[in-house]
Design a protein around this motif. Structure first.
Motif, PDB file in Angstrom:
ATOM      1  N   ALA A 144      -4.509   1.406 -10.376  1.00 16.80           N
ATOM      2  CA  ALA A 144      -4.939   0.125  -9.824  1.00 16.80           C
ATOM      3  C   ALA A 144      -5.040   0.256  -8.307  1.00 16.80           C
ATOM      4  O   ALA A 144      -4.074   0.643  -7.645  1.00 16.80           O
ATOM      5  CB  ALA A 144      -3.947  -0.975 -10.187  1.00 16.80           C
ATOM      6  N   VAL A 145      -6.219  -0.045  -7.770  1.00 19.23           N
ATOM      7  CA  VAL A 145      -6.446   0.025  -6.324  1.00 19.23           C
ATOM      8  C   VAL A 145      -6.642  -1.400  -5.814  1.00 19.23           C
ATOM      9  O   VAL A 145      -7.555  -2.107  -6.268  1.00 19.23           O
ATOM     10  CB  VAL A 145      -7.672   0.892  -5.990  1.00 19.23           C
ATOM     11  CG1 VAL A 145      -7.883   0.950  -4.473  1.00 19.23           C
ATOM     12  CG2 VAL A 145      -7.512   2.294  -6.563  1.00 19.23           C
ATOM     13  N   PHE A 146      -5.808  -1.819  -4.881  1.00 15.76           N
ATOM     14  CA  PHE A 146      -5.886  -3.175  -4.338  1.00 15.76           C
ATOM     15  C   PHE A 146      -6.701  -3.158  -3.050  1.00 15.76           C
ATOM     16  O   PHE A 146      -6.363  -2.439  -2.098  1.00 15.76           O
ATOM     17  CB  PHE A 146      -4.484  -3.719  -4.063  1.00 15.76           C
ATOM     18  CG  PHE A 146      -3.629  -3.784  -5.293  1.00 15.76           C
ATOM     19  CD1 PHE A 146      -3.677  -4.881  -6.137  1.00 15.76           C
ATOM     20  CD2 PHE A 146      -2.784  -2.732  -5.625  1.00 15.76           C
ATOM     21  CE1 PHE A 146      -2.901  -4.942  -7.280  1.00 15.76           C
ATOM     22  CE2 PHE A 146      -1.997  -2.780  -6.767  1.00 15.76           C
ATOM     23  CZ  PHE A 146      -2.061  -3.893  -7.599  1.00 15.76           C
ATOM     24  N   ALA A 147      -7.770  -3.955  -3.024  1.00 12.82           N
ATOM     25  CA  ALA A 147      -8.666  -3.921  -1.873  1.00 12.82           C
ATOM     26  C   ALA A 147      -9.045  -5.326  -1.441  1.00 12.82           C
ATOM     27  O   ALA A 147      -9.547  -6.117  -2.234  1.00 12.82           O
ATOM     28  CB  ALA A 147      -9.927  -3.127  -2.221  1.00 12.82           C
ATOM     29  N   HIS A 148      -8.788  -5.632  -0.181  1.00  6.35           N
ATOM     30  CA  HIS A 148      -9.241  -6.884   0.425  1.00  6.35           C
ATOM     31  C   HIS A 148     -10.051  -6.530   1.665  1.00  6.35           C
ATOM     32  O   HIS A 148      -9.512  -6.069   2.665  1.00  6.35           O
ATOM     33  CB  HIS A 148      -8.057  -7.773   0.808  1.00  6.35           C
ATOM     34  CG  HIS A 148      -8.446  -8.963   1.636  1.00  6.35           C
ATOM     35  ND1 HIS A 148      -9.244  -9.974   1.144  1.00  6.35           N
ATOM     36  CD2 HIS A 148      -8.169  -9.281   2.923  1.00  6.35           C
ATOM     37  CE1 HIS A 148      -9.435 -10.880   2.096  1.00  6.35           C
ATOM     38  NE2 HIS A 148      -8.792 -10.469   3.184  1.00  6.35           N
ATOM     39  N   HIS A 185       1.264   4.177 -14.685  1.00  7.59           N
ATOM     40  CA  HIS A 185       0.407   3.250 -13.959  1.00  7.59           C
ATOM     41  C   HIS A 185       0.632   3.477 -12.466  1.00  7.59           C
ATOM     42  O   HIS A 185       1.769   3.406 -11.978  1.00  7.59           O
ATOM     43  CB  HIS A 185       0.742   1.803 -14.323  1.00  7.59           C
ATOM     44  CG  HIS A 185       0.478   1.479 -15.767  1.00  7.59           C
ATOM     45  ND1 HIS A 185      -0.694   0.890 -16.204  1.00  7.59           N
ATOM     46  CD2 HIS A 185       1.239   1.672 -16.880  1.00  7.59           C
ATOM     47  CE1 HIS A 185      -0.640   0.721 -17.509  1.00  7.59           C
ATOM     48  NE2 HIS A 185       0.515   1.200 -17.948  1.00  7.59           N
ATOM     49  N   VAL A 186      -0.444   3.763 -11.741  1.00  5.13           N
ATOM     50  CA  VAL A 186      -0.360   4.074 -10.318  1.00  5.13           C
ATOM     51  C   VAL A 186      -0.953   2.924  -9.522  1.00  5.13           C
ATOM     52  O   VAL A 186      -2.006   2.380  -9.881  1.00  5.13           O
ATOM     53  CB  VAL A 186      -1.110   5.383 -10.001  1.00  5.13           C
ATOM     54  CG1 VAL A 186      -0.973   5.735  -8.520  1.00  5.13           C
ATOM     55  CG2 VAL A 186      -0.585   6.521 -10.876  1.00  5.13           C
ATOM     56  N   PHE A 187      -0.294   2.567  -8.420  1.00 10.88           N
ATOM     57  CA  PHE A 187      -0.716   1.448  -7.582  1.00 10.88           C
ATOM     58  C   PHE A 187      -1.006   1.973  -6.173  1.00 10.88           C
ATOM     59  O   PHE A 187      -0.146   2.610  -5.560  1.00 10.88           O
ATOM     60  CB  PHE A 187       0.373   0.371  -7.555  1.00 10.88           C
ATOM     61  CG  PHE A 187       0.703  -0.162  -8.931  1.00 10.88           C
ATOM     62  CD1 PHE A 187       0.139  -1.333  -9.391  1.00 10.88           C
ATOM     63  CD2 PHE A 187       1.579   0.534  -9.767  1.00 10.88           C
ATOM     64  CE1 PHE A 187       0.431  -1.818 -10.669  1.00 10.88           C
ATOM     65  CE2 PHE A 187       1.874   0.068 -11.043  1.00 10.88           C
ATOM     66  CZ  PHE A 187       1.299  -1.110 -11.492  1.00 10.88           C
ATOM     67  N   ALA A 235       2.453  15.075  -9.026  1.00 11.50           N
ATOM     68  CA  ALA A 235       3.870  15.068  -8.642  1.00 11.50           C
ATOM     69  C   ALA A 235       4.569  13.807  -9.131  1.00 11.50           C
ATOM     70  O   ALA A 235       5.724  13.854  -9.582  1.00 11.50           O
ATOM     71  CB  ALA A 235       3.999  15.176  -7.124  1.00 11.50           C
ATOM     72  N   LEU A 236       3.882  12.664  -9.082  1.00 12.58           N
ATOM     73  CA  LEU A 236       4.463  11.415  -9.578  1.00 12.58           C
ATOM     74  C   LEU A 236       4.703  11.495 -11.081  1.00 12.58           C
ATOM     75  O   LEU A 236       5.757  11.078 -11.579  1.00 12.58           O
ATOM     76  CB  LEU A 236       3.542  10.240  -9.248  1.00 12.58           C
ATOM     77  CG  LEU A 236       3.409   9.869  -7.764  1.00 12.58           C
ATOM     78  CD1 LEU A 236       2.309   8.824  -7.578  1.00 12.58           C
ATOM     79  CD2 LEU A 236       4.732   9.350  -7.200  1.00 12.58           C
ATOM     80  N   ALA A 237       3.725  12.045 -11.807  1.00 10.16           N
ATOM     81  CA  ALA A 237       3.877  12.184 -13.259  1.00 10.16           C
ATOM     82  C   ALA A 237       5.017  13.134 -13.597  1.00 10.16           C
ATOM     83  O   ALA A 237       5.803  12.879 -14.533  1.00 10.16           O
ATOM     84  CB  ALA A 237       2.570  12.678 -13.868  1.00 10.16           C
ATOM     85  N   ALA A 238       5.131  14.225 -12.849  1.00 11.84           N
ATOM     86  CA  ALA A 238       6.202  15.195 -13.092  1.00 11.84           C
ATOM     87  C   ALA A 238       7.573  14.580 -12.834  1.00 11.84           C
ATOM     88  O   ALA A 238       8.561  14.927 -13.500  1.00 11.84           O
ATOM     89  CB  ALA A 238       5.999  16.426 -12.216  1.00 11.84           C
ATOM     90  N   LEU A 268       4.544   3.397 -11.839  1.00 12.57           N
ATOM     91  CA  LEU A 268       5.506   2.843 -12.788  1.00 12.57           C
ATOM     92  C   LEU A 268       5.314   3.529 -14.131  1.00 12.57           C
ATOM     93  O   LEU A 268       4.184   3.794 -14.541  1.00 12.57           O
ATOM     94  CB  LEU A 268       5.315   1.331 -12.944  1.00 12.57           C
ATOM     95  CG  LEU A 268       5.511   0.469 -11.691  1.00 12.57           C
ATOM     96  CD1 LEU A 268       5.280  -1.004 -12.027  1.00 12.57           C
ATOM     97  CD2 LEU A 268       6.890   0.674 -11.074  1.00 12.57           C
ATOM     98  N   ARG A 269       6.413   3.792 -14.803  1.00 10.88           N
ATOM     99  CA  ARG A 269       6.353   4.384 -16.131  1.00 10.88           C
ATOM    100  C   ARG A 269       5.666   3.399 -17.081  1.00 10.88           C
ATOM    101  O   ARG A 269       5.891   2.187 -17.011  1.00 10.88           O
ATOM    102  CB  ARG A 269       7.760   4.723 -16.622  1.00 10.88           C
ATOM    103  CG  ARG A 269       7.794   5.566 -17.889  1.00 10.88           C
ATOM    104  CD  ARG A 269       9.222   5.732 -18.391  1.00 10.88           C
ATOM    105  NE  ARG A 269      10.068   6.496 -17.485  1.00 10.88           N
ATOM    106  CZ  ARG A 269      10.170   7.820 -17.476  1.00 10.88           C
ATOM    107  NH1 ARG A 269       9.441   8.535 -18.320  1.00 10.88           N
ATOM    108  NH2 ARG A 269      10.984   8.432 -16.623  1.00 10.88           N
TER     109      ARG A 269
END
Length: 298
Positions: A8-12, A94-96, A110-113, A154-155
């Motif tokens: 999820a990419v937050f863009a304003h 889930h990546v933010f 690296a986050l997944a690991a 987040l897992r």
């Protein structure tokens, strides 16, 4: 077996940055499917149209336009509606990501690991690799176990628990990363008596994000800096009020928006000295007291 990562990419109003941000996400790994959703919230520039152009070249990229310019609202929408569909609900991670940062090479892997190496971790955070205050910022994150909104994960099972319990971030909150950190560290329990003895947030050394630092020679950056100081002051007061709220209540008991928090929770003392930004903190509390004094809507 295919592994799915949902991003999820937050863009304003990130027309100048969004293409570079999305370009930095590219990951080519056998057996991994990546779905990228750009949440263009309250945009009045070309952010959404740029993403749509890029999506013609990438079937796993989509943009969702949200009229309200509010990251907390966009986060809730992603958790409870977008990620709940059949293709994303099975995501292991889930990546933010903020729409003005760039993901360092190898960060997603690296986050997944980190989740594999720390089975009790609900979240994994990346560390900043740019910024004048980056070393102190990194130390604070590691010491306090606090995620940075620029890039964290987040897992999948943790997201499912948040969704199942109907937990939402109050609309109008500035800085969802602090509250998500509390959710993860407390394992979605009240904070009182929670010793955080179990590792719930991991910070893998291979995960990082970068961004353009403000330039004192640019007049526009001075405006951004001053606005940021005010938002940081208001955010600090919001956090104090929410922390007290969550001491003895589960996160699903949070009000749906910050105005209700202002009316139902006592504002902190205006006399607390926190350094040079104390006058801004005083003004933030005064503003909250004025909102609190208004007649509650029927």
């Amino acid at each position: 077996m295919t592994t799915t990562w949902s991003i999820a990419v937050f863009a304003h109003n990130e027309a100048t940055n969004i293409a570079a941000t999305l370009g930095s996400i590219c990951v080519v790994e056998d057996g991994i499917t990546i779905r990228v959703v750009v949440l263009a919230n309250g945009c009045s520039d070309r952010t959404a149209s740029i993403v749509r152009e890029l999506a013609t070249l990438n079937n796993n990229l989509q943009v969702i336009e949200i009229p309200l310019a509010d990251k907390a609202n966009a986060w809730n929408l992603y958790i409870h509606e977008i990620s709940a569909n059949s293709s994303l609900s099975v995501a292991e991670m889930h990546v933010f990501i903020d729409g003005d940062v760039q993901v360092e090479s190898g960060s997603l892997k690296a986050l997944a690991a980190a989740f594999e190496q720390a089975p009790t971790a609900n979240a994994a955070g990346a560390l900043p690799v740019t910024g004048r205050d980056r070393e102190a910022w990194r130390r604070r994150m590691l010491a306090n176990g606090t995620l940075a909104g620029g890039l964290y994960a987040l897992r999948g099972s943790f997201v499912e628990r948040i969704r199942r319990r109907g937990i939402r971030i109050p609309q109008g909150l500035i800085g969802e990363d602090w509250l998500v950190s509390l959710f993860a560290k407390s394992d979605l329990q009240p904070l009182a008596g929670n010793g955080y003895a179990v590792l719930r947030i991991a910070f893998p050394s291979g995960a990082g994000f970068s961004f353009r630092s403000l330039d004192p020679r640019r007049l526009k950056d001075w405006h951004t800096y001053l606005r940021r100081l005010w938002r940081y002051a208001l955010r600090g007061v919001q956090f104090e009020m929410l922390f007290g709220w969550l001491m003895h209540q589960p996160p699903e008991a949070l009000p749906p928006n910050m105005e209700q928090v202002y009316r139902q929770a006592l504002p902190p003392s205006r006399l607390k000295w926190i350094g040079p930004t104390s006058p801004l903190r005083f003004l933030a509390i005064q503003r909250i007291r004025l909102l609190r004094a208004r007649k509650s809507p029927n």
